[in-house]
Write an enzyme that holds these catalytic residues in place. Structure first.
Site, PDB file in Angstrom:
ATOM      1  CG  ASP A 104      -0.303  -0.114   2.884  1.00 19.21           C
ATOM      2  OD1 ASP A 104       1.152   0.463   2.489  1.00 19.21           O
ATOM      3  OD2 ASP A 104      -1.172  -0.589   3.130  1.00 19.21           O
ATOM      4  CG  HIS A 119       4.599  -9.540  -0.550  1.00 15.71           C
ATOM      5  ND1 HIS A 119       3.927 -10.548   0.381  1.00 15.71           N
ATOM      6  CD2 HIS A 119       5.724 -10.729  -0.412  1.00 15.71           C
ATOM      7  CE1 HIS A 119       4.234 -11.157   0.741  1.00 15.71           C
ATOM      8  NE2 HIS A 119       5.362 -11.953   0.839  1.00 15.71           N
ATOM      9  CB  CYS A 130       8.900  -5.390 -22.648  1.00 15.46           C
ATOM     10  SG  CYS A 130       8.075  -4.022 -22.789  1.00 15.46           S
ATOM     11  N   GLY A 187       1.609  -6.245  13.361  1.00 16.70           N
ATOM     12  CA  GLY A 187       0.286  -6.825  12.310  1.00 16.70           C
ATOM     13  C   GLY A 187       0.778  -8.289  11.005  1.00 16.70           C
ATOM     14  CG  ASN A 213      -0.900  -9.854  15.365  1.00 17.24           C
ATOM     15  OD1 ASN A 213      -2.350  -9.954  15.555  1.00 17.24           O
ATOM     16  ND2 ASN A 213       0.234 -10.493  14.711  1.00 17.24           N
TER      17      ASN A 213
END
Ligand code: OAD
Ligand code: ZN
Length: 248
Positions: A104, A119, A130, A187, A213
């Site tokens: 994000d 990620h 390409c 988290g 967490n």
């Protein structure tokens, strides 16, 4: 609670090489849904329909529709106290890097500079044929978008299930985890490899972990300190405490 925060602040201030590992939970209080919680994305959608190379081959439009829907949510989201406090800790020279599984971009939006994205990033697209990459200034309207260089389909520059992580980011993540004498694990459910293995490198090196967490993970019992609270709530207290120490 107050006791625990004091311990955490001391660990942070005494650290020599502090690194953070973050997951979807760090952005939850910014209004971005996580993947595996009660209202998690993987409760409503099947990853194999939307987040695999095969799904994209079968239905690129549907995959892009899902990503542009997420982009709309992310575009509206503001960094929360967790992002902001981590950025402040970096500015003070205490936090050396953030390794994130999030796509994000909220850490950067909060002012963090050294962010390792394991990620990918939802605001980037890359050509399926390409080497063309594009930073998306706006949410693509005409989907699936096409490559400006060769006309082939563009795909979100994120990691899908079954795909390897970007080599440079992954190598850096291993390097940082080995170097960390303290890691903040914030988290993340720690259910996706190889990101989930990073805190265990820190433990193997006899270094310390603070987990933040609200829910238990495989790391909770092994962590030096486990804080069963939300990330933004916790970091609001942590950074306030550090500010107060600075002012005294
Ligand atoms: P998950 O959705 O698996 O886990 C989110 C974690 O955040 C859970 O452990 C929650 O308990 C915790 N959590 C929820 N709200 C929180 C809050 N306010 N403060 C702190 N923690 C909170 O997300 P990730 O672990 O990031 O990958 O998932 C890892 C990867 O799986 C994602 O990057 C994504 C997903 O499939 C890809 O798409 C490749
Ligand atoms: Zn191309």
């Amino acid at each position: 609670m107050e006791d625990q925060i004091e311990k955490i602040v001391n660990l942070i201030l005494d650290s020599n090489f502090l690194v953070a590992l973050t997951g979807a939970g760090v952005s939850a209080e910014s209004g971005i849904p996580t993947f595996r919680g009660k209202d998690g994305l993987w409760k409503k959608y099947r990853p194999e329909d939307l987040a695999t190379p095969d799904a994209f081959k079968r239905n690129p439009r549907e995959v892009w529709e899902w990503y542009t829907w997420r982009m709309k949510i992310i575009q509206k989201a503001k960094p929360n106290y967790a992002h902001v406090c981590l950025a402040e800790l970096e500015k003070k020279g205490i936090l050396k890097a953030i390794i994130t599984q999030n796509v994000d971009g909220l850490h950067q939006k909060a002012g963090s500079k050294n962010v390792i994205e394991l990620h990918g990033n939802i605001w980037r697209a890359r050509c399926t044929q390409c080497d063309y990459k594009e930073y998306l200034q706006t949410i693509p309207q005409d989907i699936p978008p096409k490559c400006k260089k060769c006309g082939s389909l563009l795909r979100p520059d994120v990691v899908w299930f079954g795909e390897p992580l970007p080599t440079e980011a992954l190598n850096m993540a291993f390097y940082l985890s080995n170097k960390a004498d303290l890691m903040l694990v914030v988290g993340t459910s720690l259910l996706v490899q190889p990101a989930a293995s990073l805190p265990f490198i820190v433990l193997k090196n006899n270094n310390k972990i603070i987990e933040i967490n609200p829910n238990e993970t495989i790391l909770s019992k092994k962590a030096t300190i486990t804080v069963r609270m939300k990330a933004a709530e916790t970091f609001k207290i942590i950074c306030k405490h550090i500010e107060e120490l600075n002012n005294n």
